[in-house]
Design an enzyme around this catalytic site. Structure first.
Site, PDB file in Angstrom:
ATOM      1  N   GLY A  54       0.831  -1.375  -0.125  1.00  0.00           N
ATOM      2  CA  GLY A  54      -0.117  -0.019   0.048  1.00  0.00           C
ATOM      3  C   GLY A  54       0.837   1.291   0.117  1.00  0.00           C
ATOM      4  O   GLY A  54       2.040   1.274  -0.272  1.00  0.00           O
ATOM      5  N   SER A  81      -2.053 -10.014  -3.324  1.00  0.00           N
ATOM      6  CA  SER A  81      -0.647  -9.672  -3.565  1.00  0.00           C
ATOM      7  C   SER A  81       0.230 -10.992  -2.919  1.00  0.00           C
ATOM      8  O   SER A  81       1.015 -11.198  -3.399  1.00  0.00           O
ATOM      9  CB  SER A  81      -0.060  -8.663  -2.855  1.00  0.00           C
ATOM     10  OG  SER A  81      -0.709  -7.491  -2.983  1.00  0.00           O
ATOM     11  N   CYS A 135      -2.108  11.000  11.187  1.00  0.00           N
ATOM     12  CA  CYS A 135      -1.196  11.610  10.238  1.00  0.00           C
ATOM     13  C   CYS A 135      -1.509  13.198  10.266  1.00  0.00           C
ATOM     14  O   CYS A 135      -0.823  14.108  10.025  1.00  0.00           O
ATOM     15  CB  CYS A 135      -1.170  11.448   8.897  1.00  0.00           C
ATOM     16  SG  CYS A 135      -2.896  11.272   7.999  1.00  0.00           S
ATOM     17  N   GLU A 171     -12.083  11.583  11.161  1.00  0.00           N
ATOM     18  CA  GLU A 171     -10.824  12.452  11.544  1.00  0.00           C
ATOM     19  C   GLU A 171     -10.970  13.366  12.666  1.00  0.00           C
ATOM     20  O   GLU A 171      -9.966  13.585  13.401  1.00  0.00           O
ATOM     21  CB  GLU A 171     -10.496  13.088  10.238  1.00  0.00           C
ATOM     22  CG  GLU A 171      -9.036  13.286   9.954  1.00  0.00           C
ATOM     23  CD  GLU A 171      -8.212  12.228   9.568  1.00  0.00           C
ATOM     24  OE1 GLU A 171      -8.551  10.914   9.696  1.00  0.00           O
ATOM     25  OE2 GLU A 171      -6.953  12.477   9.417  1.00  0.00           O
ATOM     26  N   HIS A 224       0.220  17.789   5.065  1.00  0.00           N
ATOM     27  CA  HIS A 224      -1.069  18.169   5.980  1.00  0.00           C
ATOM     28  C   HIS A 224      -0.511  19.487   6.475  1.00  0.00           C
ATOM     29  O   HIS A 224       0.481  19.500   7.541  1.00  0.00           O
ATOM     30  CB  HIS A 224      -1.453  17.152   6.926  1.00  0.00           C
ATOM     31  CG  HIS A 224      -1.943  15.976   6.374  1.00  0.00           C
ATOM     32  ND1 HIS A 224      -2.216  15.738   5.188  1.00  0.00           N
ATOM     33  CD2 HIS A 224      -2.310  14.741   7.217  1.00  0.00           C
ATOM     34  CE1 HIS A 224      -2.961  14.285   5.217  1.00  0.00           C
ATOM     35  NE2 HIS A 224      -3.009  13.846   5.929  1.00  0.00           N
ATOM     36  N   ASN A 281       2.588  14.068   5.526  1.00  0.00           N
ATOM     37  CA  ASN A 281       1.709  12.790   6.040  1.00  0.00           C
ATOM     38  C   ASN A 281       2.067  11.685   5.705  1.00  0.00           C
ATOM     39  O   ASN A 281       1.842  10.642   6.698  1.00  0.00           O
ATOM     40  CB  ASN A 281       0.275  13.170   5.409  1.00  0.00           C
ATOM     41  CG  ASN A 281       0.236  13.246   3.975  1.00  0.00           C
ATOM     42  OD1 ASN A 281       0.716  13.979   3.107  1.00  0.00           O
ATOM     43  ND2 ASN A 281      -0.658  12.078   3.664  1.00  0.00           N
TER      44      ASN A 281
END
Ligand code: NAP
Length: 357
Positions: free
Chosen positions: A13, A40, A155, A208, A249, A334
């Site tokens: 990822g 994968s 993050c 978030e 960010h 981030n």
């Protein structure tokens, strides 16, 4: 020095790829196990990431030849690794992180699943290195000997928690209002549709704001033997927005202190701030964790996100606030400071403190 063998869960990822890039020349750690989903598993890494390699630099030849294990192959991981980084999505973290830790594999996680767990430290090494003592209680409570889980925070929050930490002890914080401007890469791959984010700002990121408000209070909390009591003397309100930039960010912050300091004292505290990673001279630690930009129009995402190899926080625009005491802007990368780089810094601190052996 003989290198410590490490594994990466969720290796294919967005965050997993960053781990590969940043670990390939690490002075202490060496990648020896990769795992991902059944999509994968069984493939060579280079084949699994073909057409979805998002890094600027090409994939290292030798790492590309490594085979990807099934996430179920915990036994191979145990044989091959001293510890693992988890870059799994929440649903997979919920199933596998405890399984790995109970197989006595220490785990440093980027996933949010365990951040609210009472016996799991949310580690931001410049701020709460002391919370690692909780590992002993976690192991005792769960019957683990070598295995444990430590998580890194969301993050969104490095761009304001680290600059505020530099001020907090000298100038106690009372009220904080934050508006974040968060990059697209924070949503993973394939992330948000181009039609949704192009020419647009989305004033909602699922879950978030809750994380951005609760996690800092745990990080600033007090360790009381077997648990962390979240800080209850700071009021924090956060708005989170997704904006059309790739990485970085930003946070626009207004802050009120118990007693208003001078702006010179704030800038001096930022410039002089050093945390445990700097004192220990950890390989991933930026020598200057907070970089204050004098220019009136900085920090800027594209120009400043790579400061300190992506690990420093840039701050600027410190000015008086007509409602609170001061306002400023903070910026952090981030997928580096907020993900893989931050995870590696955590691992270095944990290793140095003797919890991985
Ligand atoms: P991503 O790009 O979607 O990658 C997810 C990875 O997990 C892939 O390697 C995927 O493997 C694997 N995976 C998915 N389902 C799985 C399963 N059931 N079992 C085993 N492996 C599975 O996500 P990401 O952006 O890298 O984020 C990873 C984690 O880090 C998330 O928890 C995220 O919230 C957190 N995080 C992300 C950022 C950021 O800036 N992106 C920052 C901080 C934290 P396949 O390729 O085989 O499908």
């Amino acid at each position: 020095m003989k290198k410590i063998k490490v594994g990466i869960l969720g290796a294919t990822g967005m965050v997993g790829q960053q781990y590969l890039q940043r670990l390939k020349e690490h002075p202490w750690f060496e990648i020896s196990f990769l795992a991902s989903s059944e999509t994968s598993a069984g493939k060579k890494y280079k084949d699994a990431v073909e057409n979805r390699w998002y890094q600027k630099e090409p994939l290292d030849n030798e790492l590309g030849k490594l085979s990807i294990h099934s996430i179920e192959d915990i036994e191979s991981c145990h044989k091959n690794c001293h510890f693992v980084f988890s870059a799994l999505p929440t649903n997979a973290a919920k199933i596998y992180e405890e399984k790995y830790a109970s197989a006595e594999i220490p785990e440093i996680s980027n996933a949010s699943y365990h951040r609210a767990s009472i016996d799991v430290p949310v580690l931001l090494p410049e701020v709460n290195a002391k919370h690692l003592e909780l590992i002993h209680y976690q192991q005792k409570r769960r019957g683990w000997k070598k295995g444990f889980i430590v998580v890194k925070p969301n993050c969104s929050l490095q761009s304001y928690v680290i600059p505020l930490e530099a001020l907090r002890k000298q100038f106690p914080l009372k009220k904080i209002l934050v508006t974040t401007l968060q990059a697209i890469s924070g949503a993973g791959y394939p992330g948000i549709s181009a039609l949704d984010i192009h020419d647009n700002i989305i004033p909602f990121i699922q879950g978030e704001e809750e994380k951005s408000e609760q996690e800092p209070l745990k990080i600033w909390g007090t360790l009381e033997r077997d648990k962390i009591l979240p800080s209850n003397d700071i009021q924090l309100s956060v708005h989170c927005n997704r904006v059309p930039v790739m990485d970085g960010h930003m946070a626009c912050v207004s802050v009120e202190f118990a007693h208003k300091p001078s702006s010179e004292a704030i800038i001096e505290a930022w410039q002089n701030f050093r945390g445990e990673p700097q004192k220990l001279d950890l390989p991933e630690a930026p020598s200057q964790p907070i970089v204050y930009k004098q220019e009136i129009n900085r920090p800027q995402t594209r120009l400043d996100r790579m400061e300190g190899n992506g690990m420093a926080i840039t701050v600027g625009r410190l000015r008086e606030c007509p409602i609170f005491h001061y306002r400023f802007v903070g910026l952090s990368h981030n997928t580096i400071r907020g993900a893989a780089g931050g995870g590696i810094l955590n691992a270095e601190l944990i290793y140095k403190q003797g919890y991985i052996y």
